[in-house]
Each structure stands twice: as structure tokens, then as C-alpha cells.
Design an enzyme around this catalytic site. Structure first.
Site, mmCIF file in Angstrom:
data_model
loop_
_atom_site.group_PDB
_atom_site.id
_atom_site.type_symbol
_atom_site.label_atom_id
_atom_site.label_comp_id
_atom_site.label_asym_id
_atom_site.label_seq_id
_atom_site.Cartn_x
_atom_site.Cartn_y
_atom_site.Cartn_z
ATOM 1 N N ASP A 1 -9.212 0.700 0.642
ATOM 2 C CA ASP A 1 -8.426 1.851 0.211
ATOM 3 C C ASP A 1 -8.437 2.069 -1.301
ATOM 4 O O ASP A 1 -7.644 2.841 -1.824
ATOM 5 C CB ASP A 1 -6.978 1.702 0.691
ATOM 6 C CG ASP A 1 -6.330 0.408 0.200
ATOM 7 O OD1 ASP A 1 -6.940 -0.288 -0.635
ATOM 8 O OD2 ASP A 1 -5.215 0.086 0.649
ATOM 9 N N HIS B 1 -7.389 -2.676 -1.892
ATOM 10 C CA HIS B 1 -7.488 -3.806 -0.972
ATOM 11 C C HIS B 1 -8.878 -3.875 -0.330
ATOM 12 O O HIS B 1 -9.528 -2.843 -0.148
ATOM 13 C CB HIS B 1 -6.406 -3.689 0.105
ATOM 14 C CG HIS B 1 -5.027 -3.546 -0.464
ATOM 15 N ND1 HIS B 1 -4.419 -2.312 -0.619
ATOM 16 C CD2 HIS B 1 -4.160 -4.463 -0.949
ATOM 17 C CE1 HIS B 1 -3.224 -2.480 -1.177
ATOM 18 N NE2 HIS B 1 -3.047 -3.770 -1.393
ATOM 19 N N SER C 1 -0.056 -8.416 -2.021
ATOM 20 C CA SER C 1 -0.621 -7.796 -0.816
ATOM 21 C C SER C 1 -1.964 -8.377 -0.401
ATOM 22 O O SER C 1 -2.393 -8.192 0.739
ATOM 23 C CB SER C 1 -0.768 -6.284 -1.028
ATOM 24 O OG SER C 1 -1.575 -6.006 -2.159
#
Length: 364
Positions: free
Chosen positions: A331, A334, A45
Site C-alpha cells: 500500500d 507496508h 504495524s
């Protein structure tokens, strides 16, 4: 000599101004590319530009994307990722996820990275080995002459980026001791080696390898750590045992790159020290105007971390920091666009790369 508080404040302000000027350069540098730049990216991610939502039939909507696109960006970030900033600097399109079926643009390459991806287990969705298999399939389709794919001449000079390993370490720490996690690292590195050799076998010659960041500095890890073990925190509040494992991973990855340079003499392998870049954001946060480097922008619970495993970002009840404020973590896992822009600037400086090659080297 005693330095006054006002002098320290002035010096910090000057450093911050210089840094902000360098940030503007990320987007305003005129590309030196003399040919079409092609990048194939593999990872998780940290560099997923929409593969996960495309695979699962969902969108990443507000608050993700609020800083840059102000609409669903399909990135786990409030704006742009590090990869996006690098593409901007090269004056190329953002990389299209390999799995994107709606008006894909593969002229500049493809992004095989998927949120949650790891090196192991092998050959599962969407492990690194599977991403390499998808790349091989892409080459097979490209060879048939399909339109809107990478031109054959551009393919010869493509750059292959790999940024993976964070999820392997994080996952291992959920059920293993630090010593056991470190024992597993060679198996992670072996998968990265297989990926590089597999790409090389299919014509890849230029590799850009990111090491893993300071896992123990992610607010999610700090907030959910074993609070009784105060000795496991470093001077900046990060979890030492996790960061030590990340450094062990990076040492082995660096050694792999050295080994492969000898083995693949006609290839170029650039190793980028992402750990040093990202840890600097924590250790020298005030230099970048960051007040609390371990505080989450999108989370719940307030100081010191604003992270609650039961009410995370994107869930009902979460709170958001003011748009445009200086946070490292978006968050809990990330990074924010603000932090990503800093990291991209430092990557582009070549000060953290071995050998110190500029990205434009691969398109001139």
C-alpha cells in the site's frame, strides 16, 4: 567476456527457481523445538497482528488479507507478516495481540505491537514504553495463576522481539531536515535501550532486535518527495536522505546491542539487519521476479509508483494488482505477503544476524 541476453535470462530463471524452492522451505521446515516456544513482540504495524483494530474497535477487511486468509486478518497486508512466517517456521500459533479480548491464546506469548507506534513521545498510546508497561502487567496477571497464559517454565526461555523506529524517522522527516532528524536518533535509541533493560529487569534474557528498513525506498516516500531535488535519489530510485538517516539509526542500534551484550552478560541479544534484507529486494528485484520494485500493488495513479496521497489503498477508487503477482509494496508503506515471505526466509538463514543464531536456538 560478453554474456548473451539469453544466458542472463537463463541465470535469472535459475536463481528465481532456487529462491522459490527456499520459499517453500519457510512453511515446510520441521520445527526443531523441544519445548513450547514463547515470543513477546514489541513494535509497529510491520509486526502488528491485530492490536490496532482491537484497540480502535474496527476490522481490517478486504483487500487486506486477500492472499492468505481471504477474510479480515487485521493486518495491514494482503496476507501474512514477517512475524507470521517466523511463527510458522517454529510450528507455533500466530501471536495474539495483547489487546484482543475475543478468545485470546497466550500460550505462545503475546504481541504488544501496534500500528503507528513509535519510541517517542514516551508513555503515550501506544509507544514502546507503554508496550513494555503492558508486558509488565501481563506478567502480573500471569503470576496470579490465570488460565490460558504462558506457563511459568516456558516464560523463563521466552524470546523478546523488538522492531520499531520506522515511524520515529518518518515522523521526524515531516518537519525536520535530514541533519536534524539524525540529531534526534540518540533519543530514539535511548527508548529502545530502556525497553530492553526494563524487560531484562523482569526476567527477560533472550532478545531479537530488528533494525529499521530503507525508509527512502517506500513508494509513499518516493512518490511524495521533493521532485525538484533529483540528486536525492539513488541508483534504484530510493530517497537517499531518508535511507542515510535509517542507516545512521541502524549504526547506533547495532552499537547499543554491542554495549548491552557487555552489560547483560547472562543475556543473548541477536541483531538482525533488516535494512540489508529489504534493500536487496529493491536493488536485485529481478532476481525475485519483481518487475517494478517501487510500484504499489494497492493504490492509485498507475506507473511509476501507483501511489496517490489522496486516493490510497482501502479508499474508494483505489486499484489492485492481480492476486499472486510479485510486488514489494502492498500500500506504499507496508510490504506484501510475497515480500514478507522473502524477508522471513533471509532472516531464517541467519546470514543477516549477529550473532548468527537460528530461531530454534531459543526452544531447544
Amino acid at each position: 567476456m560478453k554474456i548473451s541476453r539469453s544466458t542472463r535470462t537463463t541465470c535469472t530463471f535459475i536463481l528465481l527457481v532456487c529462491f522459490l524452492i527456499s520459499q517453500l522451505m519457510v512453511n515446510n521446515v520441521v520445527s526443531e523445538c523441544k519445548r513450547n516456544m514463547v515470543i513477546f513482540n514489541f513494535g509497529d504495524s510491520n509486526s502488528d497482528t491485530g492490536g490496532y483494530p482491537a484497540a480502535h474497535g474496527i476490522r481490517f477487511g478486504f483487500p487486506d488479507g486477500r492472499t492468505f486468509s481471504h477474510q479480515p486478518s487485521d493486518r495491514l497486508c494482503d496476507g501474512r507478516l514477517i512475524l507470521d512466517f517466523l511463527c510458522e517456521n517454529l510450528n507455533m500459533n500466530y501471536l495474539t495481540p495483547y489487546l484482543e479480548s475475543i478468545r485470546p491464546n497466550f500460550k505462545n506469548g503475546a504481541n504488544f505491537a501496534i500500528g503507528g507506534a513509535s519510541t517517542l513521545p514516551k508513555n503515550v498510546l501506544f509507544s514502546l514504553s507503554t508496550q513494555v508497561l503492558q508486558f509488565v502487567r501481563f506478567l502480573q496477571l500471569q503470576s496470579t495463576g490465570l488460565e490460558d497464559l504462558v506457563e511459568k517454565d516456558d516464560l523463563k526461555n521466552a524470546l523478546y522481539m523488538i522492531d520499531i523506529g520506522q515511524n520515529d524517522l518518518a515522523g521526524a522527516f515531516t518537519y525536520l531536515s535530514q541533519a536534524q532528524v539524525i540529531e534526534k536518533i540518540p533519543s530514539f535509541i535511548s527508548e529502545i535501550q530502556d525497553a530492553i533493560l526494563g524487560i531484562y529487569k523482569h526476567g527477560g534474557k533472550n532478545f531479537w532486535i530488528h533494525n529499521t528498513g530503507p525508509l527512502g525506498c517506500l513508494p509513499q516516500k518516493v512518490a511524495t518527495r521533493n521532485a525538484s531535488n533529483l540528486n536525492d535519489l539513488d541508483d534504484y530510485g530510493c530517497v537517499k536522505s531518508m535511507n542515510e538517516a535509517a542507516e545512521a539509526f541502524n549504526n547506533q542500534l547495532r552499537d547499543l546491542c554491542k554495549q548491552l551484550r557487555l552489560q547483560m552478560k547472562d543475556a543473548t541479544i541477536v541483531y538482525v539487519d533488516m535494512y540489508a534484507i529489504k534493500y536487496d529486494l529493491i536493488a536485485n528485484s529481478s532476481t525475485y521476479g519483481i518487475q517494478n520494485s517501487l510500484m504499489v500493488c494497492c493504490g492509485y495513479g498507475g506507473p511509476p509508483y501507483n501511489y496517490n496521497a489522496n486516493i490510497t489503498c482501502r479508499q474508494s477508487g483505489c486499484t489492485l494488482c492481480e492476486e499472486g503477482s510479485s510486488y514489494v509494496s502492498w500500500d506504499g508503506v507496508h510490504y506484501t505477503e510475497f515480500a514478507n515471505s522473502i524477508v522471513a526466509t533471509k532472516i531464517l538463514s541467519t546470514n543477516y544476524s549477529t550473532p548468527p543464531l537460528d530461531l530454534h536456538h531459543f526452544c531447544t
